[in-house]
Design a protein around this motif. Structure first.
Motif, mmCIF file in Angstrom:
data_model
loop_
_atom_site.group_PDB
_atom_site.id
_atom_site.type_symbol
_atom_site.label_atom_id
_atom_site.label_comp_id
_atom_site.label_asym_id
_atom_site.label_seq_id
_atom_site.Cartn_x
_atom_site.Cartn_y
_atom_site.Cartn_z
ATOM 1 N N VAL A 16 0.851 -1.192 0.000
ATOM 2 C CA VAL A 16 0.000 0.000 0.000
ATOM 3 C C VAL A 16 0.884 1.238 0.000
ATOM 4 N N THR A 17 0.664 2.115 -0.973
ATOM 5 C CA THR A 17 1.345 3.399 -1.017
ATOM 6 C C THR A 17 0.337 4.459 -0.606
ATOM 7 N N THR A 18 0.729 5.298 0.339
ATOM 8 C CA THR A 18 -0.168 6.346 0.838
ATOM 9 C C THR A 18 -0.032 7.612 -0.013
ATOM 10 N N SER A 19 -0.887 8.574 0.246
ATOM 11 C CA SER A 19 -0.879 9.807 -0.543
ATOM 12 C C SER A 19 0.420 10.596 -0.397
ATOM 13 N N ASP A 20 1.150 10.365 0.692
ATOM 14 C CA ASP A 20 2.441 11.030 0.866
ATOM 15 C C ASP A 20 3.606 10.120 0.488
ATOM 16 N N MET A 21 3.288 9.095 -0.343
ATOM 17 C CA MET A 21 4.273 8.201 -0.963
ATOM 18 C C MET A 21 5.055 7.332 0.029
ATOM 19 N N GLU A 22 4.434 7.028 1.150
ATOM 20 C CA GLU A 22 5.023 6.058 2.080
ATOM 21 C C GLU A 22 4.481 4.682 1.730
ATOM 22 N N TRP A 23 5.243 3.653 2.024
ATOM 23 C CA TRP A 23 4.887 2.279 1.668
ATOM 24 C C TRP A 23 4.617 1.455 2.920
ATOM 25 N N PHE A 24 3.515 0.706 2.884
ATOM 26 C CA PHE A 24 3.145 -0.222 3.950
ATOM 27 C C PHE A 24 2.958 -1.609 3.347
ATOM 28 N N PRO A 25 3.687 -2.610 3.798
ATOM 29 C CA PRO A 25 3.324 -3.981 3.433
ATOM 30 C C PRO A 25 2.276 -4.445 4.439
ATOM 31 N N VAL A 26 1.062 -4.719 3.984
ATOM 32 C CA VAL A 26 -0.044 -5.007 4.895
ATOM 33 C C VAL A 26 -0.608 -6.395 4.597
ATOM 34 N N ARG A 27 -0.786 -7.185 5.643
ATOM 35 C CA ARG A 27 -1.397 -8.510 5.471
ATOM 36 C C ARG A 27 -2.829 -8.340 4.986
ATOM 37 N N ARG A 28 -3.244 -9.210 4.083
ATOM 38 C CA ARG A 28 -4.594 -9.123 3.511
ATOM 39 C C ARG A 28 -5.683 -9.145 4.578
ATOM 40 N N LEU A 29 -5.468 -9.901 5.624
ATOM 41 C CA LEU A 29 -6.455 -9.998 6.702
ATOM 42 C C LEU A 29 -6.806 -8.619 7.258
ATOM 43 N N LEU A 30 -5.809 -7.736 7.404
ATOM 44 C CA LEU A 30 -6.075 -6.403 7.945
ATOM 45 C C LEU A 30 -6.854 -5.528 6.965
ATOM 46 N N LEU A 31 -6.701 -5.794 5.669
ATOM 47 C CA LEU A 31 -7.395 -4.973 4.674
ATOM 48 C C LEU A 31 -8.761 -5.530 4.289
ATOM 49 N N ALA A 32 -9.079 -6.737 4.725
ATOM 50 C CA ALA A 32 -10.346 -7.370 4.350
ATOM 51 C C ALA A 32 -11.574 -6.516 4.669
ATOM 52 N N PRO A 33 -11.625 -5.786 5.787
ATOM 53 C CA PRO A 33 -12.814 -4.960 6.055
ATOM 54 C C PRO A 33 -12.957 -3.761 5.115
ATOM 55 N N CYS A 34 -11.910 -3.445 4.357
ATOM 56 C CA CYS A 34 -11.918 -2.282 3.468
ATOM 57 C C CYS A 34 -12.529 -2.663 2.123
ATOM 58 N N ILE A 35 -13.813 -2.408 1.966
ATOM 59 C CA ILE A 35 -14.563 -2.816 0.783
ATOM 60 C C ILE A 35 -13.920 -2.294 -0.503
ATOM 61 N N LYS A 36 -13.416 -1.081 -0.478
ATOM 62 C CA LYS A 36 -12.852 -0.495 -1.690
ATOM 63 C C LYS A 36 -11.491 -1.086 -2.058
ATOM 64 N N LEU A 37 -10.935 -1.951 -1.219
ATOM 65 C CA LEU A 37 -9.665 -2.620 -1.534
ATOM 66 C C LEU A 37 -9.875 -4.100 -1.837
ATOM 67 N N THR A 38 -11.109 -4.499 -2.091
ATOM 68 C CA THR A 38 -11.437 -5.910 -2.309
ATOM 69 C C THR A 38 -10.596 -6.537 -3.408
ATOM 70 N N LYS A 39 -10.408 -5.859 -4.528
ATOM 71 C CA LYS A 39 -9.682 -6.490 -5.630
ATOM 72 C C LYS A 39 -8.224 -6.759 -5.284
ATOM 73 N N TYR A 40 -7.679 -6.033 -4.311
ATOM 74 C CA TYR A 40 -6.303 -6.283 -3.872
ATOM 75 C C TYR A 40 -6.256 -7.412 -2.853
ATOM 76 N N VAL A 41 -7.240 -7.441 -1.990
ATOM 77 C CA VAL A 41 -7.308 -8.479 -0.954
ATOM 78 C C VAL A 41 -7.606 -9.846 -1.564
#
Length: 128
Positions: A25-50
């Protein structure tokens, strides 16, 4: 020494390795987060990545152009990349909030009133 910090009981991954279920995940200020899919699962708008590799997303691995992606994010590990319209500090708070929901006995979340608007906007952007 007041400038030193010691982490007790911390776990480290071997250098250069990340779990297979990571979304970069790259944020709007260009920082990078490697995030486990489990943590992003509640984020409906990130479904195609999860859901990469599953169902209708089985043959698709979303990536970002060099201009959109943080220069720190790896490009050759076969994991999906996404960009969120949220700064890194707010995104970090969102991850802490989701972690506290998934693991309530192990993690707590305290919300400062000054963060309410930023977290509300982040929730809208992520579909929380």
């Amino acid at each position: 020494d007041p400038k030193s910090v010691t982490v007790l009981g911390g776990r480290c991954l071997p250098k250069g390795t990340l779990p297979e279920d990571v979304v970069h995940v790259t944020t709007s200020d260009m920082e990078w987060f490697p995030v486990r899919r489990l943590l992003l699962a509640p984020c409906i708008k990130l479904t195609k990545y999860v859901q990469v590799g599953r169902g209708k997303y089985k043959n698709e691995i979303p990536t970002l152009s060099d201009e959109e992606r943080s220069e720190d994010a790896p490009t050759d590990d076969g994991c999906p990349h996404c960009k969120v319209p949220i700064d890194c500090c707010t995104f970090d708070r969102v991850l802490l909030f989701i972690t506290s929901l998934l693991y309530p006995d192990e993690h707590s979340f305290a919300l400062d009133l000054s963060e309410v608007n930023a977290l509300s906007s982040a929730a809208d952007a992520l579909g929380l």
